[in-house]
Design a protein around this motif. Structure first.
Motif: not given
Length: 360
Positions: A9-11, A13-15, A17-20
């Motif tokens: 789940e953390s990965l 969410k990280k992706r 955030r990166d897209r945003r």
């Protein structure tokens, strides 16, 4: 390779955030580019305006240099003449001493007007002495300082300076100043009906008719504006003392018109102070909007339905004397509230209460 469902789940969410973050960066980059483009457009507009100002200043400097040289030659000519001696009680230590002769300029009779022009145009210079009662005055030529107006170039020969740009010229002035030979061939004074209804024999009156007939105003305003403009244009294109004498006091150029390049139509404003304000702020107003509003709001203080032209003894229609006396004075004109509200900066220094014209 693990599927999307198997990612931590953390990965995920990280992706996200990166897209945003990347999308925000792209949005900021696009917004920055658009802001720079708008800034470039604004700077280009400012640059064009500054170029016009610089061009006007260069022209103004050239005019000032020419007139400075003219004055220098005048002053140099004084040193070649020995000043006459003054009386002991009138002696002034100055190289600019001349005898002042009192004279009365000629009066000009204007065809097309139902009366003779009896304006007092005489001018005198006081000698500072009085004649004793019971004695007759004897003309005396006394050496004294000439008035400042006498030391400057002839006023009738000083033409306003204009901006050499078609964007500052209305169609009427473009036709008039573009055909100087036809304007010179036009009579020195027009017939009123030539301005009101056009003429095949008077080129200048005809183009003034074509211009004023489109104005949303009454015939008295068309005739009055055309009459004043006619004599102004005739003098501008072929200056002479006689043509200058046909201009009324409020029409004659003021220093701002002589030294600051400006649009042609500014010279035809009724109030000198309005001309000053317009010349100072001419680049801040749209010419077509200003002229259009002026043609709607400029009014002659003349009653509705009252005749303003009358038949003369020979059957020709001439300007009624009362009407002529009205539109040849600034007090005979007014501006409606719409113009006063639209251009308050142009009314600086003017008595708007007295200028205001209330449409009944």
């Amino acid at each position: 390779m693990p599927s999307h469902q198997e990612m931590p789940e953390s990965l995920v969410k990280k992706r996200a955030r990166d897209r945003r973050a990347q999308q925000n960066l792209r949005d900021k980059r696009v917004a920055h580019v658009e802001a720079l483009e708008r800034r470039i457009i604004a700077l280009d507009g400012e640059l064009q305006s500054l170029r016009q100002v610089c061009s006007g200043l260069r022209r103004e400097n050239e005019i000032l240099r020419d007139r400075q040289e003219h004055v220098r030659r005048i002053v140099a000519s004084w040193t070649r003449h020995t000043p006459p001696q003054c009386d002991s009680d009138n002696a002034i230590a100055s190289p600019i001493l001349e005898s002042v002769e009192v004279s009365s300029p000629f009066n000009t009779t204007r065809p097309g007007i139902g009366f003779d022009d009896d304006r007092d145009t005489s001018s005198t210079y006081s000698t500072g002495h009085q004649t004793s009662p019971g004695t007759s005055a004897t003309p005396v030529s006394r050496p004294c300082l000439r008035p400042l107006g006498e030391l400057t170039p002839l006023q009738w020969n000083l033409i306003p300076v204009h901006i050499d740009s078609t964007s500052f010229m209305t169609n009427c002035f473009d036709l008039a100043f573009g055909n100087p030979d036809l304007v010179r061939a036009s009579p020195d004074t027009p017939q009123p009906i030539d301005i009101l209804y056009g003429s095949k024999n008077n080129f200048l009156a005809n183009i003034l008719h074509d211009a004023t007939r489109r104005w949303p105003c009454r015939d008295p305003e068309r005739l009055a504006c055309g009459w004043l403009s006619y004599h102004m244009i005739k003098w501008m294109l072929e200056p002479s003392e006689e043509r200058f004498s046909r201009l009324h006091g409020f029409q004659k150029p003021i220093p701002e018109q002589l030294y600051h390049p400006h649009a042609f139509f500014a010279d035809f404003m009724i109030w000198p102070r309005l001309r000053v304000n317009l010349i100072k702020k001419q680049h801040t107003y749209d010419r077509e909007d200003l002229v259009g509003m002026l043609t709607c709001c400029l009014k002659v203080r003349w009653p509705w339905n009252k005749p303003f032209i009358i038949p003369a003894d020979d059957g020709q229609l001439v300007i009624r004397p009362e009407f002529y006396n009205t539109f040849t004075k600034p007090e005979g004109w007014g501006l409606t509230r719409e113009f006063l509200n639209q251009y308050p900066d142009l009314m600086t220094g003017l008595d708007t209460v007295s200028i205001h014209y209330e449409v009944c």
